[in-house]
Design an enzyme around this catalytic site. Structure first.
Site, PDB file in Angstrom:
ATOM      1  N   ASP A 168     -48.764 -16.683 -32.922  1.00  0.00           N
ATOM      2  CA  ASP A 168     -47.884 -17.749 -32.674  1.00  0.00           C
ATOM      3  C   ASP A 168     -46.786 -17.498 -33.796  1.00  0.00           C
ATOM      4  OD1 ASP A 168     -46.702 -20.323 -31.135  1.00  0.00           O
ATOM      5  OD2 ASP A 168     -46.690 -20.732 -33.288  1.00  0.00           O
ATOM      6  N   ASN A 176     -34.428 -21.537 -34.265  1.00  0.00           N
ATOM      7  CA  ASN A 176     -33.660 -21.756 -33.180  1.00  0.00           C
ATOM      8  C   ASN A 176     -32.535 -22.670 -33.590  1.00  0.00           C
ATOM      9  OD1 ASN A 176     -34.232 -19.568 -31.262  1.00  0.00           O
ATOM     10  ND2 ASN A 176     -35.757 -20.963 -30.487  1.00  0.00           N
ATOM     11  N   HIS A 181     -30.121 -19.531 -31.058  1.00  0.00           N
ATOM     12  CA  HIS A 181     -31.135 -18.867 -30.152  1.00  0.00           C
ATOM     13  C   HIS A 181     -31.054 -17.271 -30.225  1.00  0.00           C
ATOM     14  CE1 HIS A 181     -33.047 -22.391 -28.141  1.00  0.00           C
ATOM     15  NE2 HIS A 181     -32.013 -22.689 -28.209  1.00  0.00           N
ATOM     16  N   ASP A 185     -34.012 -14.855 -30.399  1.00  0.00           N
ATOM     17  CA  ASP A 185     -34.428 -13.716 -29.701  1.00  0.00           C
ATOM     18  C   ASP A 185     -34.704 -12.345 -30.693  1.00  0.00           C
ATOM     19  OD1 ASP A 185     -34.161 -15.311 -27.633  1.00  0.00           O
ATOM     20  OD2 ASP A 185     -32.151 -14.312 -26.972  1.00  0.00           O
ATOM     21  N   GLU A 211     -42.714 -18.281 -27.994  1.00  0.00           N
ATOM     22  CA  GLU A 211     -43.155 -17.424 -29.000  1.00  0.00           C
ATOM     23  C   GLU A 211     -44.448 -17.052 -29.240  1.00  0.00           C
ATOM     24  OE1 GLU A 211     -43.058 -22.049 -30.318  1.00  0.00           O
ATOM     25  OE2 GLU A 211     -42.177 -20.613 -28.933  1.00  0.00           O
TER      26      GLU A 211
END
Length: 291
Positions: A168, A176, A181, A185, A211
């Site tokens: 994770d 974010n 965002h 990404d 994630e």
């Protein structure tokens, strides 16, 4: 089977049956990708010379299972194979297959697709698109589940270890919220690239969702698995993640579950165990491996 509506000369509606033929699709290994039409009757799948459809896989029995097409549906029947016949990860003696099922024998992952003969053949590109995560380019969750079945069978038979690692990205929501965002990404793509570069060719790596990533390692000891997990963690920690004029601090937490031979559970149980260990790593301060 499905009906096609047609118009006759007197404008009355008539129905004509469209014949849809089943095909056996080899999904994995990708190097053996193929689609094999199934005719009415029964065919034997196996490794032996007398099998109707042969697979060169040491975990597949000489006569492993049979597929029977009665004109409407396809049924799989295990032929007392050494390592078993599985549908969607569950051992079966006999079961009707639909287009959503995944049939696993040895390391092979197969499916039955019902197709109009006028359709074009499935292409390798379409298959790969269906198995890859669109953002990161690594395996998606379903492909991981499909391919893990053969790895578990191999490990049980050879009394070797299987290791499942849940990974994770730490504080991803903060990334974010702070940088947006598109930056998030970028982080996911970079993390997946680093993990993919560090894993062995025989390992399975997938984006599990959001994630989170999943890694399956086979054939090494728990000590070596932990070392490899630590290497993944340190690789991400040392990497410089840059966005615009900012350096983004990124670390990962990992939960490592290991089982050997007959003690190897179904893949969902191993994933659940690794997920619980991931939360241990998170609760103990993140950026670490919990075993």
């Amino acid at each position: 089977m499905e009906d096609e509506t047609i118009m006759s000369n007197d404008n009355t509606i008539q129905f004509e049956q469209m014949v849809v033929h089943p095909h056996l699709i080899v999904l994995y290994p990708q190097t053996q990708f193929a689609q094999i039409p199934l005719e009415r009757g029964t065919v034997v799948l196996g490794r032996g010379q007398d099998a109707d459809i042969r697979f060169e896989d040491e975990l597949v029995s000489r006569r492993h299972c049979a597929l029977s097409f009665d004109g409407g549906s396809v049924t799989v029947e295990d032929l007392n194979s050494t390592n078993g016949t599985f549908v969607d990860g569950n051992f079966v003696h006999r079961q009707i297959l639909n287009s959503d099922n995944r049939l696993q024998i040895g390391r092979m992952v197969l499916k039955v697709a019902y197709k109009d003969p006028s359709e074009e053949a499935f292409s390798r590109e379409l298959y790969e698109a269906a198995t890859k995560d669109p953002l990161t380019g690594i395996l998606n969750r379903q492909a991981f589940m499909d391919r893990s079945a053969g790895e578990l069978v191999f490990a049980r038979r050879n009394n070797t270890f299987v290791h499942v690692v849940m990974i994770d990205v730490d504080n991803f929501k903060h990334v974010n919220d702070t940088w947006g965002h598109p930056c998030g990404d970028l982080v996911l793509k970079e993390v997946s690239r680093l993990l993919n570069d560090e894993k062995r060719d025989s390992d399975l790596l997938a984006r599990y969702g959001g994630e989170e990533f999943l890694l399956l390692m086979n054939g090494i000891t728990p000590e070596d698995a932990k070392k490899r997990a630590e290497k993944l963690r340190s690789t991400v920690e040392r990497h410089i993640f840059a966005w615009m004029d900012s350096v983004i601090p990124v670390t990962i937490s990992l939960g490592l579950a290991s089982r050997q031979g007959v003690n190897i559970a179904q893949i969902n149980e191993l994933i659940t165990e690794s997920d619980k260990l991931l939360y241990v790593a998170k609760n103990n301060g993140k950026n670490q491996v919990a075993v």
